[in-house]
Design a protein around this motif. Structure first.
Motif, PDB file in Angstrom:
ATOM      1  N   LYS A 125     -10.873 -13.227   0.187  1.00 57.32           N
ATOM      2  CA  LYS A 125      -9.752 -13.397  -0.729  1.00 57.32           C
ATOM      3  C   LYS A 125      -9.905 -14.652  -1.576  1.00 57.32           C
ATOM      4  CE  LYS A 125      -6.829 -10.813   2.417  1.00 57.32           C
ATOM      5  NZ  LYS A 125      -5.838 -10.866   3.504  1.00 57.32           N
ATOM      6  N   ILE A 129     -12.784 -13.627  -5.257  1.00 53.21           N
ATOM      7  CA  ILE A 129     -12.015 -13.954  -6.462  1.00 53.21           C
ATOM      8  C   ILE A 129     -12.693 -15.057  -7.261  1.00 53.21           C
ATOM      9  CG2 ILE A 129      -9.832 -14.888  -7.311  1.00 53.21           C
ATOM     10  CD1 ILE A 129      -9.743 -11.969  -6.300  1.00 53.21           C
ATOM     11  N   ILE A 176      -6.792  -3.995  -1.188  1.00 52.66           N
ATOM     12  CA  ILE A 176      -6.255  -5.224  -1.772  1.00 52.66           C
ATOM     13  C   ILE A 176      -7.307  -5.932  -2.616  1.00 52.66           C
ATOM     14  CG2 ILE A 176      -5.299  -7.505  -1.284  1.00 52.66           C
ATOM     15  CD1 ILE A 176      -3.384  -5.231  -0.685  1.00 52.66           C
ATOM     16  N   ALA A 180      -7.473  -6.014  -6.705  1.00 52.76           N
ATOM     17  CA  ALA A 180      -7.381  -7.293  -7.428  1.00 52.76           C
ATOM     18  C   ALA A 180      -8.579  -7.474  -8.347  1.00 52.76           C
ATOM     19  CB  ALA A 180      -7.290  -8.444  -6.431  1.00 52.76           C
ATOM     20  N   MET A 184      -8.535  -7.863 -12.412  1.00 54.75           N
ATOM     21  CA  MET A 184      -9.139  -9.020 -13.080  1.00 54.75           C
ATOM     22  C   MET A 184     -10.121  -8.567 -14.147  1.00 54.75           C
ATOM     23  SD  MET A 184      -9.849 -11.465  -9.778  1.00 54.75           S
ATOM     24  CE  MET A 184     -10.768 -12.710 -10.703  1.00 54.75           C
ATOM     25  N   THR A 322      -5.182 -16.060 -11.907  1.00 56.30           N
ATOM     26  CA  THR A 322      -4.740 -14.675 -12.042  1.00 56.30           C
ATOM     27  C   THR A 322      -5.155 -13.855 -10.818  1.00 56.30           C
ATOM     28  OG1 THR A 322      -4.902 -14.790 -14.461  1.00 56.30           O
ATOM     29  CG2 THR A 322      -4.872 -12.597 -13.468  1.00 56.30           C
ATOM     30  N   GLY A 323      -6.386 -14.068 -10.355  1.00 59.89           N
ATOM     31  CA  GLY A 323      -6.864 -13.360  -9.175  1.00 59.89           C
ATOM     32  C   GLY A 323      -6.063 -13.701  -7.935  1.00 59.89           C
ATOM     33  N   ILE A 326      -2.706 -11.975  -8.126  1.00 64.79           N
ATOM     34  CA  ILE A 326      -2.798 -10.532  -7.863  1.00 64.79           C
ATOM     35  C   ILE A 326      -2.979 -10.258  -6.373  1.00 64.79           C
ATOM     36  CG2 ILE A 326      -4.142  -8.440  -8.287  1.00 64.79           C
ATOM     37  CD1 ILE A 326      -4.831  -9.594 -11.052  1.00 64.79           C
ATOM     38  N   ILE A 327      -3.825 -11.059  -5.702  1.00 61.54           N
ATOM     39  CA  ILE A 327      -4.036 -10.893  -4.260  1.00 61.54           C
ATOM     40  C   ILE A 327      -2.717 -11.043  -3.509  1.00 61.54           C
ATOM     41  CG2 ILE A 327      -4.938 -12.096  -2.214  1.00 61.54           C
ATOM     42  CD1 ILE A 327      -7.058 -10.419  -3.299  1.00 61.54           C
ATOM     43  N   LEU A 330      -0.268  -8.056  -4.492  1.00 58.95           N
ATOM     44  CA  LEU A 330      -0.647  -6.777  -3.901  1.00 58.95           C
ATOM     45  C   LEU A 330      -0.409  -6.764  -2.393  1.00 58.95           C
ATOM     46  CD1 LEU A 330      -3.962  -5.765  -5.716  1.00 58.95           C
ATOM     47  CD2 LEU A 330      -1.706  -4.751  -5.975  1.00 58.95           C
ATOM     48  N   GLN A 331      -0.829  -7.835  -1.715  1.00 57.16           N
ATOM     49  CA  GLN A 331      -0.690  -7.852  -0.262  1.00 57.16           C
ATOM     50  C   GLN A 331       0.779  -7.889   0.153  1.00 57.16           C
ATOM     51  OE1 GLN A 331      -3.635 -10.111   1.767  1.00 57.16           O
ATOM     52  NE2 GLN A 331      -2.434 -10.344   3.641  1.00 57.16           N
TER      53      GLN A 331
END
Length: 377
Positions: A125, A129, A176, A180, A184, A322-323, A326-327, A330-331
């Motif tokens: 994660k 990323i 996930i 992500a 991206m 941004t990554g 998103i992680i 989403l999670q």
């Protein structure tokens, strides 16, 4: 037009971001203390057993990781991002080597080196990323628009990550991470034909995975979760037991909750009360007010990360933020949505809240990197 590089001279970090991360961490420990009390007492004669482990195995290394990452200039990650990812992939391979890997619950997700045990998949994660952020920020006439230097390498590296994770198996983590990564890639300026190819490959892989699960080629639990989502009233004492208990637990909290520490579901009724079901325990004890507060805190954190990403002039820093956003988004959505019956049940933990030392340490280290980037907006 490419953004200018960030200055090497930073200013004060974004205190709002820092406060949000601290609040989520403390809130997570408070929720875990209640959710794990009965389990700890019944198994180890210590109601604070799991909280103590979270403090020593998650919070303490997480604070160290946060401190180092918050003072380590984020631009240095850009030069070593590939090495970090490769090291992480080596650790993923180690889970299958008997002298290093630890099998638990039929899955190979842990590596044990001496007295230290951790889940290499959690570190992706950060490493995955950061690698994508560094790769997408490379000034090569907008990398995402070229097939051979853009889409193909992205599919290859993401495919390697997916194969290693599915072999564990860690299907939810694959969803996930690759979700992500795809977002991206798209947000970095990919043309619609590339987006269509990614969507097609994703849909095909998902269909093959479900078909293999439905026919028994691989474990059937994935297909069972889809069936349970479609018809939660079927097999309420079997495959649908957890989701039915979770939804009932959430509903019993009503508006204001039954009171902190008073959950009845955590007493031999709700499976995984300290892991993927922890949001249900919090909703029962704190009610709609508490559940809405948790959702709001995650929403604010994601918004703040994206807001900072829009302010920084450096493409690497902006893409990394941004990554991370998103992680976390989403999670959080997958965990809370699944345990509320809105999407098929998964085994993904709630960031900053669910029990798991490696996960907490990773999210705190990620927070340190984000705080450091915020100093250069």
């Amino acid at each position: 037009m490419m953004r200018a590089r960030a200055s090497k001279v930073g200013h004060r970090p974004d205190y709002f971001l820092l406060v949000l991360m601290c609040v989520l961490t403390v809130m997570g420990l408070v929720i875990l203390a209640s959710a794990s009390s009965y389990l700890g007492q019944s198994k180890f004669d210590d109601s604070y057993y799991y909280l103590k482990h979270q403090l020593t195995n998650g919070l303490l290394p997480g604070i160290v990781g946060f401190a180092i990452a918050s003072f380590f200039h984020y631009q240095r990650y850009r030069k070593i991002a590939l090495l970090i990812l490769l090291a992480n992939l080596v650790l993923l391979v180690l889970v299958f080597i008997p002298s290093f890997g630890v099998t638990a619950g039929g899955a190979n997700r842990w590596v044990s080196i001496g007295s230290i045990s951790f889940q290499p998949a959690e570190f992706l994660k950060i490493s995955y990323i950061l690698y994508l952020a560094a790769w997408l920020a490379t000034p090569r006439m907008n990398r995402t628009r070229d097939l051979m230097s853009g889409l193909v390498p992205f599919i290859v590296i993401s495919g390697v990550v997916a194969v290693l994770l599915l072999a564990q198996p860690a299907t939810s983590t694959v969803v996930i991470l690759l979700g992500a990564g795809a977002m991206m890639y798209v947000l970095s300026g990919a043309p619609w034909k590339h987006v269509a190819v990614l969507a097609g490959i994703g849909a095909l892989c998902l269909a093959v995975l479900l078909l293999a699960s439905a026919t028994g080629v691989i474990s059937k639990y994935r297909w069972q979760r889809i069936q349970t989502f479609i018809n939660p009233a079927q097999d309420t004492q079997g495959a649908a037991y957890q989701i039915n208990q979770a939804v009932s637990t959430i509903g019993s909290g009503q508006f204001a909750g039954i009171g902190y520490g008073e959950s009845t579901a955590k007493i031999n009724r709700l499976p995984a009360p300290i892991d993927d079901s922890i949001f249900a325990i919090a909703a029962q004890e704190l009610g709609f007010v508490g559940a809405a507060t948790i959702v709001a805190l995650f929403a604010l954190l994601v918004y703040r990360l994206l807001w900072l990403a829009g302010r920084i002039r450096d493409p690497f820093g902006a893409t990394a933020l941004t990554g991370f956003a998103i992680i976390i988004a989403l999670q959080s959505i997958v965990n809370m949505g699944a345990i509320s019956g809105l999407i098929p049940l998964t085994g993904i933990p709630l960031p900053f809240v669910s029990y798991g030392g490696t996960a907490l340490a990773v999210f705190l280290t990620m927070s340190g990197i984000a705080v450091n980037i915020s100093r250069y907006t």
